[in-house]
Design a protein around this motif. Structure first.
Motif, PDB file in Angstrom:
ATOM      1  N   PRO A  35      -4.063   0.719   2.103  1.00 28.43           N
ATOM      2  CA  PRO A  35      -2.940   1.570   2.504  1.00 28.43           C
ATOM      3  C   PRO A  35      -2.443   2.356   1.284  1.00 28.43           C
ATOM      4  O   PRO A  35      -2.520   1.848   0.157  1.00 28.43           O
ATOM      5  CB  PRO A  35      -1.868   0.579   2.966  1.00 28.43           C
ATOM      6  N   PRO A  36      -1.931   3.568   1.474  1.00 29.85           N
ATOM      7  CA  PRO A  36      -1.496   4.385   0.336  1.00 29.85           C
ATOM      8  C   PRO A  36      -0.428   3.722  -0.534  1.00 29.85           C
ATOM      9  O   PRO A  36      -0.335   4.009  -1.725  1.00 29.85           O
ATOM     10  CB  PRO A  36      -0.945   5.659   0.979  1.00 29.85           C
ATOM     11  N   ASP A  37       0.361   2.828   0.057  1.00 30.65           N
ATOM     12  CA  ASP A  37       1.435   2.185  -0.709  1.00 30.65           C
ATOM     13  C   ASP A  37       1.066   0.776  -1.195  1.00 30.65           C
ATOM     14  O   ASP A  37       1.924   0.036  -1.651  1.00 30.65           O
ATOM     15  CB  ASP A  37       2.705   2.126   0.139  1.00 30.65           C
ATOM     16  N   PHE A  38      -0.214   0.418  -1.136  1.00 31.26           N
ATOM     17  CA  PHE A  38      -0.628  -0.931  -1.539  1.00 31.26           C
ATOM     18  C   PHE A  38      -0.372  -1.146  -3.028  1.00 31.26           C
ATOM     19  O   PHE A  38      -0.657  -0.281  -3.857  1.00 31.26           O
ATOM     20  CB  PHE A  38      -2.118  -1.142  -1.253  1.00 31.26           C
ATOM     21  N   HIS A  39       0.153  -2.315  -3.333  1.00 28.45           N
ATOM     22  CA  HIS A  39       0.332  -2.699  -4.735  1.00 28.45           C
ATOM     23  C   HIS A  39       0.312  -4.215  -4.825  1.00 28.45           C
ATOM     24  O   HIS A  39       0.959  -4.898  -4.034  1.00 28.45           O
ATOM     25  CB  HIS A  39       1.653  -2.170  -5.302  1.00 28.45           C
ATOM     26  N   ASP A  40      -0.427  -4.714  -5.775  1.00 29.76           N
ATOM     27  CA  ASP A  40      -0.402  -6.140  -6.104  1.00 29.76           C
ATOM     28  C   ASP A  40      -0.574  -6.244  -7.606  1.00 29.76           C
ATOM     29  O   ASP A  40      -1.550  -5.728  -8.156  1.00 29.76           O
ATOM     30  CB  ASP A  40      -1.523  -6.896  -5.387  1.00 29.76           C
ATOM     31  N   PRO A  41       0.362  -6.888  -8.292  1.00 33.29           N
ATOM     32  CA  PRO A  41       0.308  -6.943  -9.756  1.00 33.29           C
ATOM     33  C   PRO A  41      -0.919  -7.671 -10.308  1.00 33.29           C
ATOM     34  O   PRO A  41      -1.276  -7.479 -11.468  1.00 33.29           O
ATOM     35  CB  PRO A  41       1.598  -7.678 -10.146  1.00 33.29           C
ATOM     36  N   LEU A  42      -1.586  -8.473  -9.486  1.00 40.01           N
ATOM     37  CA  LEU A  42      -2.781  -9.186  -9.951  1.00 40.01           C
ATOM     38  C   LEU A  42      -4.032  -8.315  -9.922  1.00 40.01           C
ATOM     39  O   LEU A  42      -5.023  -8.622 -10.593  1.00 40.01           O
ATOM     40  CB  LEU A  42      -3.031 -10.430  -9.089  1.00 40.01           C
ATOM     41  N   LEU A  43      -4.006  -7.246  -9.140  1.00 46.18           N
ATOM     42  CA  LEU A  43      -5.208  -6.443  -8.940  1.00 46.18           C
ATOM     43  C   LEU A  43      -5.631  -5.737 -10.220  1.00 46.18           C
ATOM     44  O   LEU A  43      -4.844  -5.066 -10.880  1.00 46.18           O
ATOM     45  CB  LEU A  43      -4.995  -5.418  -7.826  1.00 46.18           C
ATOM     46  N   ASN A  44      -6.922  -5.912 -10.543  1.00 38.27           N
ATOM     47  CA  ASN A  44      -7.525  -5.312 -11.720  1.00 38.27           C
ATOM     48  C   ASN A  44      -9.038  -5.328 -11.502  1.00 38.27           C
ATOM     49  O   ASN A  44      -9.516  -5.843 -10.500  1.00 38.27           O
ATOM     50  CB  ASN A  44      -7.140  -6.120 -12.966  1.00 38.27           C
ATOM     51  N   ASP A  45      -9.775  -4.805 -12.451  1.00 38.16           N
ATOM     52  CA  ASP A  45     -11.228  -4.942 -12.452  1.00 38.16           C
ATOM     53  C   ASP A  45     -11.530  -6.436 -12.341  1.00 38.16           C
ATOM     54  O   ASP A  45     -10.985  -7.245 -13.086  1.00 38.16           O
ATOM     55  CB  ASP A  45     -11.750  -4.364 -13.768  1.00 38.16           C
ATOM     56  N   SER A  46     -12.383  -6.822 -11.403  1.00 36.25           N
ATOM     57  CA  SER A  46     -12.635  -8.252 -11.147  1.00 36.25           C
ATOM     58  C   SER A  46     -13.137  -8.992 -12.381  1.00 36.25           C
ATOM     59  O   SER A  46     -12.891 -10.184 -12.530  1.00 36.25           O
ATOM     60  CB  SER A  46     -13.627  -8.423  -9.991  1.00 36.25           C
ATOM     61  N   LYS A  47     -13.809  -8.298 -13.280  1.00 36.19           N
ATOM     62  CA  LYS A  47     -14.314  -8.947 -14.491  1.00 36.19           C
ATOM     63  C   LYS A  47     -13.180  -9.314 -15.450  1.00 36.19           C
ATOM     64  O   LYS A  47     -13.365 -10.134 -16.339  1.00 36.19           O
ATOM     65  CB  LYS A  47     -15.333  -8.035 -15.192  1.00 36.19           C
ATOM     66  N   GLN A  48     -12.027  -8.707 -15.273  1.00 39.27           N
ATOM     67  CA  GLN A  48     -10.871  -8.980 -16.125  1.00 39.27           C
ATOM     68  C   GLN A  48      -9.935 -10.029 -15.527  1.00 39.27           C
ATOM     69  O   GLN A  48      -8.920 -10.375 -16.125  1.00 39.27           O
ATOM     70  CB  GLN A  48     -10.071  -7.687 -16.363  1.00 39.27           C
ATOM     71  N   MET A  49     -10.274 -10.538 -14.356  1.00 37.45           N
ATOM     72  CA  MET A  49      -9.407 -11.471 -13.636  1.00 37.45           C
ATOM     73  C   MET A  49      -9.972 -12.885 -13.677  1.00 37.45           C
ATOM     74  O   MET A  49     -11.174 -13.073 -13.814  1.00 37.45           O
ATOM     75  CB  MET A  49      -9.293 -11.036 -12.168  1.00 37.45           C
ATOM     76  N   THR A  50      -9.101 -13.850 -13.515  1.00 34.02           N
ATOM     77  CA  THR A  50      -9.570 -15.228 -13.389  1.00 34.02           C
ATOM     78  C   THR A  50     -10.155 -15.434 -11.999  1.00 34.02           C
ATOM     79  O   THR A  50      -9.837 -14.696 -11.053  1.00 34.02           O
ATOM     80  CB  THR A  50      -8.421 -16.233 -13.587  1.00 34.02           C
ATOM     81  N   GLU A  51     -11.000 -16.435 -11.879  1.00 33.73           N
ATOM     82  CA  GLU A  51     -11.581 -16.749 -10.575  1.00 33.73           C
ATOM     83  C   GLU A  51     -10.486 -17.051  -9.560  1.00 33.73           C
ATOM     84  O   GLU A  51     -10.549 -16.613  -8.412  1.00 33.73           O
ATOM     85  CB  GLU A  51     -12.530 -17.939 -10.708  1.00 33.73           C
ATOM     86  N   ARG A  52      -9.477 -17.779  -9.996  1.00 35.13           N
ATOM     87  CA  ARG A  52      -8.368 -18.137  -9.100  1.00 35.13           C
ATOM     88  C   ARG A  52      -7.652 -16.892  -8.567  1.00 35.13           C
ATOM     89  O   ARG A  52      -7.354 -16.795  -7.374  1.00 35.13           O
ATOM     90  CB  ARG A  52      -7.399 -19.044  -9.853  1.00 35.13           C
ATOM     91  N   ASN A  53      -7.378 -15.939  -9.462  1.00 32.34           N
ATOM     92  CA  ASN A  53      -6.692 -14.715  -9.031  1.00 32.34           C
ATOM     93  C   ASN A  53      -7.579 -13.850  -8.140  1.00 32.34           C
ATOM     94  O   ASN A  53      -7.090 -13.206  -7.211  1.00 32.34           O
ATOM     95  CB  ASN A  53      -6.187 -13.922 -10.231  1.00 32.34           C
ATOM     96  N   ARG A  54      -8.885 -13.837  -8.423  1.00 36.00           N
ATOM     97  CA  ARG A  54      -9.790 -13.096  -7.535  1.00 36.00           C
ATOM     98  C   ARG A  54      -9.745 -13.673  -6.127  1.00 36.00           C
ATOM     99  O   ARG A  54      -9.709 -12.937  -5.137  1.00 36.00           O
ATOM    100  CB  ARG A  54     -11.231 -13.130  -8.074  1.00 36.00           C
ATOM    101  N   GLU A  55      -9.761 -14.999  -6.024  1.00 37.33           N
ATOM    102  CA  GLU A  55      -9.724 -15.639  -4.705  1.00 37.33           C
ATOM    103  C   GLU A  55      -8.407 -15.359  -3.986  1.00 37.33           C
ATOM    104  O   GLU A  55      -8.401 -15.101  -2.781  1.00 37.33           O
ATOM    105  CB  GLU A  55      -9.969 -17.142  -4.828  1.00 37.33           C
TER     106      GLU A  55
END
Length: 181
Positions: A35-55
């Motif tokens: 959606p145009p207004d989507f936002h989640d502070p955890l969202l990033n390039d998956s390689k920069q995220m922890t497995e837990r946050n990706r899940e």
């Protein structure tokens, strides 16, 4: 902070893939329309995220996306058509027979939310698959290396040989340069 979209005039899907450089397992590709207004502070390039946050984000993306899809190309098919043809999506190219407007954005998964979301889905779906087949072939360390060419994985190939999940056209020799995981 990620931009929500590249352009706002037309509906847009971000695309990314996971597993292109692996010795075993499929390559997974994902497409996500947020959606145009989507936002989640955890969202990033998956390689920069922890497995837990990706899940965590996988569940959010699959629930809140306007649309999403994930597909895989098997190791056997990769061997038939070459990884460059099997991986239709990468930062500098997009292969399709469809006449659709598109823009290839290098490192787009660190710039745009829809591409980052596709990165998360491709990675989590592929990791889930690799964990499943790791139960059948635990000696290759796929639960940890996910099929990437680590020293442990190459040593296991030398000791146990190749499985039906290995890409036969890839170099499996132990003395080859290892990719960081």
């Amino acid at each position: 902070m990620l931009e929500n979209q590249y352009q706002y005039d037309l509906p847009e899907a971000g695309c990314d893939e996971a597993g292109r450089g692996c010795l075993a397992g499929p390559v997974f590709a994902a497409a996500v329309m947020l959606p145009p207004d989507f936002h989640d502070p955890l969202l990033n390039d998956s390689k920069q995220m922890t497995e837990r946050n990706r899940e965590k984000l996988r569940a959010v993306i699959e629930r809140e996306a306007v649309a999403w899809a994930v597909e895989a190309v098997s190791a056997a098919r990769i061997d038939e058509i070459n990884i460059l043809n099997a991986s239709a999506i990468d930062g500098n190219r997009f292969r399709t027979r469809l006449e659709i407007p598109r823009r290839c954005i290098v490192k787009g998964d660190g710039k745009y939310a829809d591409i980052a979301a596709a990165s998360v889905l491709a990675k989590t779906h592929r990791d889930e698959y690799m964990l499943r087949i790791a139960e059948e072939f635990p000696q290759y360390g796929w639960a940890k290396n996910k099929g990437y060419p680590t020293r442990e994985h190459r040593l296991a190939i030398r000791e146990h040989g190749l499985t039906p999940h290995h890409r036969l056209t890839f170099n499996h020799e132990i003395d080859q340069l290892e990719l960081p995981f």
